[in-house]
Design a protein around this motif. Structure first.
Motif: not given
Length: 406
Positions: A45-48
């Motif tokens: 969920t934090l890849s962006n």
């Protein structure tokens, strides 16, 4: 990414000195930061959220991408101890990661933290390090362009400015930290100088007064040995008593120097209640002194008591030195708001011009009355000293009353 190069060598000399426990605590915090960032790098969920440049076709994750991600995060554990090395590893891993086209991860933010840390903690070769990183970024931009990146010159410049901001923020923090350390050092030096001056004044007051009294008493005893041997013992006793008083006050000063916190025994400090001893000592030295005390005496703070005592002590010392044998009057007036001290010394008619001139020379230089005036000002008091129109000399002080209970 430029900054002033520090003239010192060593990557940690400019930082405020840390004891072993503070250094250990800093390393522990940096280790936790690196570990948390490394774990968050693998949260989908934090890849962006992260740093990214090139927009090359995306490759699937592999063992190499995992290794490069860890190389961008784990070196932060040494970001304060070895900021240049931390930045070199993180920047190299970031450049390789972008050139290979792996997907953006949260761990790429380690580059920003490494830049900030280098700006804040790097001491040696700051300009050189900034130049190397800038050159490395230029090479990365060329490589990305050769690999088919759709970005233009403006995009690369914008990302470079972003990197520069993190470096400059760290440099600003470093500058403020250095200025604060310098301010504290200057404050400590001023406090040390003031304390040295105070101790010098104390030693002058104690040594000058008692030695002057002992010289006068010894001279008188020597004279009595030939003219009145039966009274010579009284003079020698006076010399002995004066020496004991001097030792008592010197022990008090040594106690203040050696004490920490409030361990110095204030009960041995000279106080208003011991002015009678000063007057008696002057009388035994052959100085006719009249002592008057008006008003109700109240216990004062140590600073006020000591300042008032030193005023009388210095005035009597000058009287014994410059007007030996002349009538001296000591008046202490206790008021509601002030303690007033007046010490006057008469001069013989033949010496009304010469004696005040000598004392004015003493007032103009040295530590005596000049240091005394400074001491009185420290307790918000006023002191005036000078020759009287009718002859003689007068020392007049007004010291604000500060009861010990406040």
């Amino acid at each position: 990414m430029t900054s002033d190069q520090a003239p010192w060598s060593g990557s940690s000399l400019l930082r405020a000195p840390l004891d072993w426990w503070e250094e250990r605590d800093a390393l522990l915090k940096d280790g936790v930061l690196a570990a948390v960032l490394a774990l968050l790098a693998f949260v989908p969920t934090l890849s962006n959220i992260g740093a990214q440049i090139g927009d090359l076709p995306e490759r699937p994750a592999s063992a190499l991408s995992v290794g490069l991600t860890l190389a961008q995060t784990l070196p932060l554990a040494a970001r304060r101890r070895w900021p240049a090395g931390c930045l070199a590893v993180a920047a190299g891993a970031f450049a390789t990661y972008q050139a290979l086209g792996f997907a953006t991860t949260f761990g790429s933010l380690g580059l920003y933290l490494a830049l900030y840390s280098a700006g804040a903690h790097q001491v040696r070769f700051r300009r050189g390090l900034a130049g190397v990183i800038s050159a490395g970024y230029a090479v990365l931009a060329l490589v990305l362009d050769r690999l088919g990146s759709p970005l233009g010159l403006a995009d690369y410049l914008a990302f470079y400015l972003t990197l520069t901001v993190f470096w400059l923020v760290g440099s600003t923090v470093r500058t403020r930290r250095t200025q604060e350390a310098q301010r504290r050092r200057l404050t400590a030096e001023l406090a040390t100088a003031a304390e040295r001056a105070r101790i010098a004044s104390e030693l002058h007051d104690v040594v000058t007064h008692h030695v002057t009294a002992m010289v006068v008493q010894a001279d008188a005893a020597q004279f009595l040995l030939t003219s009145a041997p039966d009274k010579a013992s009284e003079g020698l006793t006076a010399v002995s008593d004066t020496g004991r008083r001097a030792l008592t006050e010197l022990r008090y000063l040594l106690g203040v120097l050696e004490a920490t916190g409030e361990s110095a025994s204030a009960d041995r400090a000279p106080t208003l209640g011991r002015l009678g001893d000063l007057v008696e000592q002057a009388r035994r030295s052959g100085q006719p002194v009249e002592f008057s005390e008006l008003g109700e005496r109240r216990a004062q703070s140590v600073d006020v008591e000591l300042a008032a005592y030193r005023v009388v002590q210095e005035a009597l010392t000058n009287a014994m030195k410059y007007a030996a044998g002349q009538s001296t009057h000591v008046l202490i007036r206790h008021g509601e708001e002030h303690i007033e001290i007046k010490v006057t010394t008469d001069s013989p008619a033949t010496a009304r011009v010469a004696a005040p001139a000598v004392r004015e020379a003493d007032l103009a230089g040295g530590r005596g009355l000049v240091g005394l005036r400074a001491r009185v000002r420290m307790v918000n008091g006023e002191l005036e000293a000078g020759p009287r129109p009718e002859g003689g000399f007068e020392v007049h002080a007004r010291i604000p009353s500060k009861p010990a209970s406040e």
